[in-house]
Motif scaffolding. Structure first.
Motif, PDB file in Angstrom:
ATOM      1  N   THR A 109       0.827  -1.203   0.000  1.00 16.60           N
ATOM      2  CA  THR A 109       0.000   0.000   0.000  1.00 16.60           C
ATOM      3  C   THR A 109       0.863   1.255   0.000  1.00 16.60           C
ATOM      4  OG1 THR A 109      -1.752  -1.174   1.194  1.00 16.60           O
ATOM      5  CG2 THR A 109      -1.820   1.226   1.226  1.00 16.60           C
ATOM      6  N   ALA A 110       1.934   1.234   0.800  1.00 11.39           N
ATOM      7  CA  ALA A 110       2.836   2.387   0.825  1.00 11.39           C
ATOM      8  C   ALA A 110       3.515   2.573  -0.531  1.00 11.39           C
ATOM      9  CB  ALA A 110       3.880   2.195   1.924  1.00 11.39           C
ATOM     10  N   PHE A 111       3.878   1.455  -1.175  1.00 12.73           N
ATOM     11  CA  PHE A 111       4.506   1.541  -2.492  1.00 12.73           C
ATOM     12  C   PHE A 111       3.543   2.136  -3.520  1.00 12.73           C
ATOM     13  CE2 PHE A 111       4.673  -0.977  -6.525  1.00 12.73           C
ATOM     14  CZ  PHE A 111       5.662  -0.223  -7.134  1.00 12.73           C
ATOM     15  N   LEU A 112       2.290   1.673  -3.526  1.00 15.36           N
ATOM     16  CA  LEU A 112       1.326   2.200  -4.488  1.00 15.36           C
ATOM     17  C   LEU A 112       1.004   3.660  -4.206  1.00 15.36           C
ATOM     18  CD1 LEU A 112      -1.101  -0.851  -4.799  1.00 15.36           C
ATOM     19  CD2 LEU A 112       0.632  -0.092  -6.443  1.00 15.36           C
ATOM     20  N   ALA A 113       0.983   4.045  -2.916  1.00  9.99           N
ATOM     21  CA  ALA A 113       0.748   5.449  -2.587  1.00  9.99           C
ATOM     22  C   ALA A 113       1.896   6.326  -3.078  1.00  9.99           C
ATOM     23  CB  ALA A 113       0.561   5.608  -1.081  1.00  9.99           C
TER      24      ALA A 113
END
Length: 549
Positions: A109-113
């Motif tokens: 999720t942090a990567f996609l954000a």
């Protein structure tokens, strides 16, 4: 002395019951031979092979290790070793499968954000592609490459490996078929699972030297709007390298976001290119340098982001046997792109009328009919059209016709400012237009100024709401006596800019015609030398003086 209660040793059955009732998985082991002595129910659910008398089952390590962390039967296990007595020790186990999955999901999720934030930060195609390979190489694979759709039978690409500078190049269209699945990805087909792609078929040019053999290959389309925005190639090194189903799912989500960003940047680039082409014919023209008089123009659009607007000027030199020069300055109702489109139509109509050698007054009459017949909505224009010819003794003659426009101004040699008495009705409003032409003659050094009402209606001053007005314009023009045409327009434009204090104003267009001044005696070799900045500029061949009077 009080009698002490004798100590009661727990029965072995009680110890066994307590051991079994513990919720934390525990395995009691004998130090000699690392043999399982006892495993409670919680431990047997995780390690069914932990039976009394057997050797330590996997993943419990032997040899005195104090902890371990390993994947076993789809579970993520963590263990700590504690000595019980000289002959026994115990393993205390924890199942961290859910917490590990949660940590992985948080990381994704942090990567996609981060990807969404960085990809949306620019509308530059190359920068978006560069960001895509940077993110992919850092989070998805050991090598990442983006191939853009073919244009003119070749595709641009950018490749990146962690710790190495990005590489760029082009591929000819026949070469694209050498990469398994690349043509399908560029064609917009669904991504092919990595297990169906043979890494051994990857061409040598796909990865740089020193990368090693490609162990796993993944080719994913970058979805665009109507067509794919390109393809993302991911590679992992080594014979045991793989892409799991979770890896492929994450890569597809990332590719969707990257493709949307690249497609938006491509669309923006196309719009900018189209706007640039369209603006080329709508921008003020480069003025000719006719013999016998000076020409100077100035245009300032109302919007800071717009280079075009509703005010315009144009000049048509001698053609078709005609010896005069036609000048035009107009103000279309409104501002922005719609007014600019109508401006382009008017200028093309005037150019066509010039080719048939139509007089200024007749030009306005025909233009009025053309606007009434072709207008999609009521729009009008005010304008002045004039014919400029050379006269005897260095004089310049102007035949001017106006359609609802402010009267042109003439700056005489003695500093007087006069209005040319031409008038007429608005162009594009009434079925029959009325034009009252007038003529003006310029003596050497005199100037005629055509301007739009954005000049006199510019609001500013001490209160910020007062118009610049005709009186100030007359005074400013009078102060420009003896100046070249270009310097006169620069002076007036600067005065208006100072008046509005950087505030907004309507479009402002100016066009000046000036009869050249007679050569001073000092320039002929006689008389006292002059120090006028404009004479000095003329000697140097500059267009503008070095200082203002």
């Amino acid at each position: 002395m009080s009698a002490r209660t004798p100590a009661v040793a727990p029965a072995p059955a009680l110890l066994t019951a307590v051991f079994e009732a513990a919720s934390e998985p525990m395995v009691l082991c004998a130090a000699a031979g690392d043999v399982v002595v006892m495993a409670n129910a919680a431990a047997r659910r995780l390690l069914p092979a932990a039976r009394p008398g057997d050797a330590l089952p996997a993943p419990l390590p032997a040899g005195g290790a104090d902890s371990f962390q390993a994947d076993h039967d789809g579970r993520r296990l963590y263990g700590m070793r504690r000595r019980v007595d000289g002959d026994h020790y115990a393993w205390f186990l924890r199942d961290r499968t859910e917490s590990a999955a949660l940590e992985v999901e948080r990381s994704r999720t942090a990567f996609l954000a981060e990807a969404g934030r960085r990809l949306s930060a620019s509308l530059h195609v190359r920068r978006c592609v560069r960001t895509t390979v940077e993110l992919a190489a850092a989070h998805l694979a050991e090598a990442a490459m983006v191939v853009l759709p073919p244009r003119r039978r070749q595709s641009d690409w950018i490749r990146l490996l962690p710790g190495r500078p990005a590489e760029e190049g082009t591929l000819r269209e026949p070469t694209l078929g050498e990469v398994p699945g690349l043509l399908e990805a560029l064609g917009g087909f669904p991504p092919i699972p990595s297990r169906w792609l043979d890494p051994g078929q990857a061409p040598p040019w796909l990865v740089p030297a020193g990368f090693g053999p490609v162990g796993a290959l993944l080719v994913i389309p970058l979805p665009g709007t109507a067509e794919p925005a390109g393809a993302l190639i991911l590679a992992r090194c080594g014979p045991g390298a793989t892409f799991t189903a979770e890896d492929e799912g994450l890569a597809r989500v990332f590719a969707a976001r990257a493709g949307a960003a690249i497609a938006a940047a491509m669309l923006y680039r196309e719009q900018v290119d189209t706007t640039t082409v369209l603006q080329a014919d709508l921008l003020p023209p480069e003025l000719p340098r006719p013999d016998g008089f000076e020409l100077a123009g100035s245009y300032q659009p109302a919007g800071d982001g717009m280079r075009i607007g509703g005010d315009f000027y144009d000049v048509f030199g001698p053609s078709g046997g005609a010896t005069d020069t036609v000048i035009a300055l107009g103000d279309v109702c409104g501002t922005g792109p719609e007014a600019a489109v109508l401006t382009g139509k008017i200028r093309q109509t005037l150019r066509a009328l010039r080719l048939v050698r139509t007089e200024p007054a007749a030009m306005l009459t025909v233009l009025n009919e053309a606007l009434l017949q072709s207008a999609r909505q009521p729009r009008f224009v005010t304008m002045v059209v004039g014919s400029v010819t050379r006269a005897d003794h260095g004089r310049v003659r102007l035949e001017l016709a106006s359609g609802g426009h402010p009267a042109p101004l003439v700056l005489r040699a003695d500093g007087r400012v006069e209005e040319v008495p031409t008038s007429g009705t608005l162009i594009g409003v009434l079925p029959r237009t009325v034009v009252r032409p007038a003529s003006a003659e310029l003596a050497p050094g005199e100037l005629c100024l055509l301007y739009s009402d954005g000049l006199t209606e510019a609001r500013g001053g001490p209160a910020g709401t007062e118009q610049f007005g005709e009186d100030r314009l007359h005074q400013a023009l009078a102060e420009c006596r003896g100046m070249p045409a270009a310097a006169t327009l620069d002076r007036i434009r600067q005065l208006v800019s100072d008046w509005v204090h950087g505030g907004g104003s309507d479009d402002i267009a100016m066009l000046a015609v000036r009869a050249p001044a007679r050569t001073p005696l000092s320039l002929r070799g006689g008389g006292a030398p002059t120090t006028s900045p404009y004479v000095i500029a003329a000697r140097r061949g500059d267009r503008r003086p070095r200082s203002r009077p």
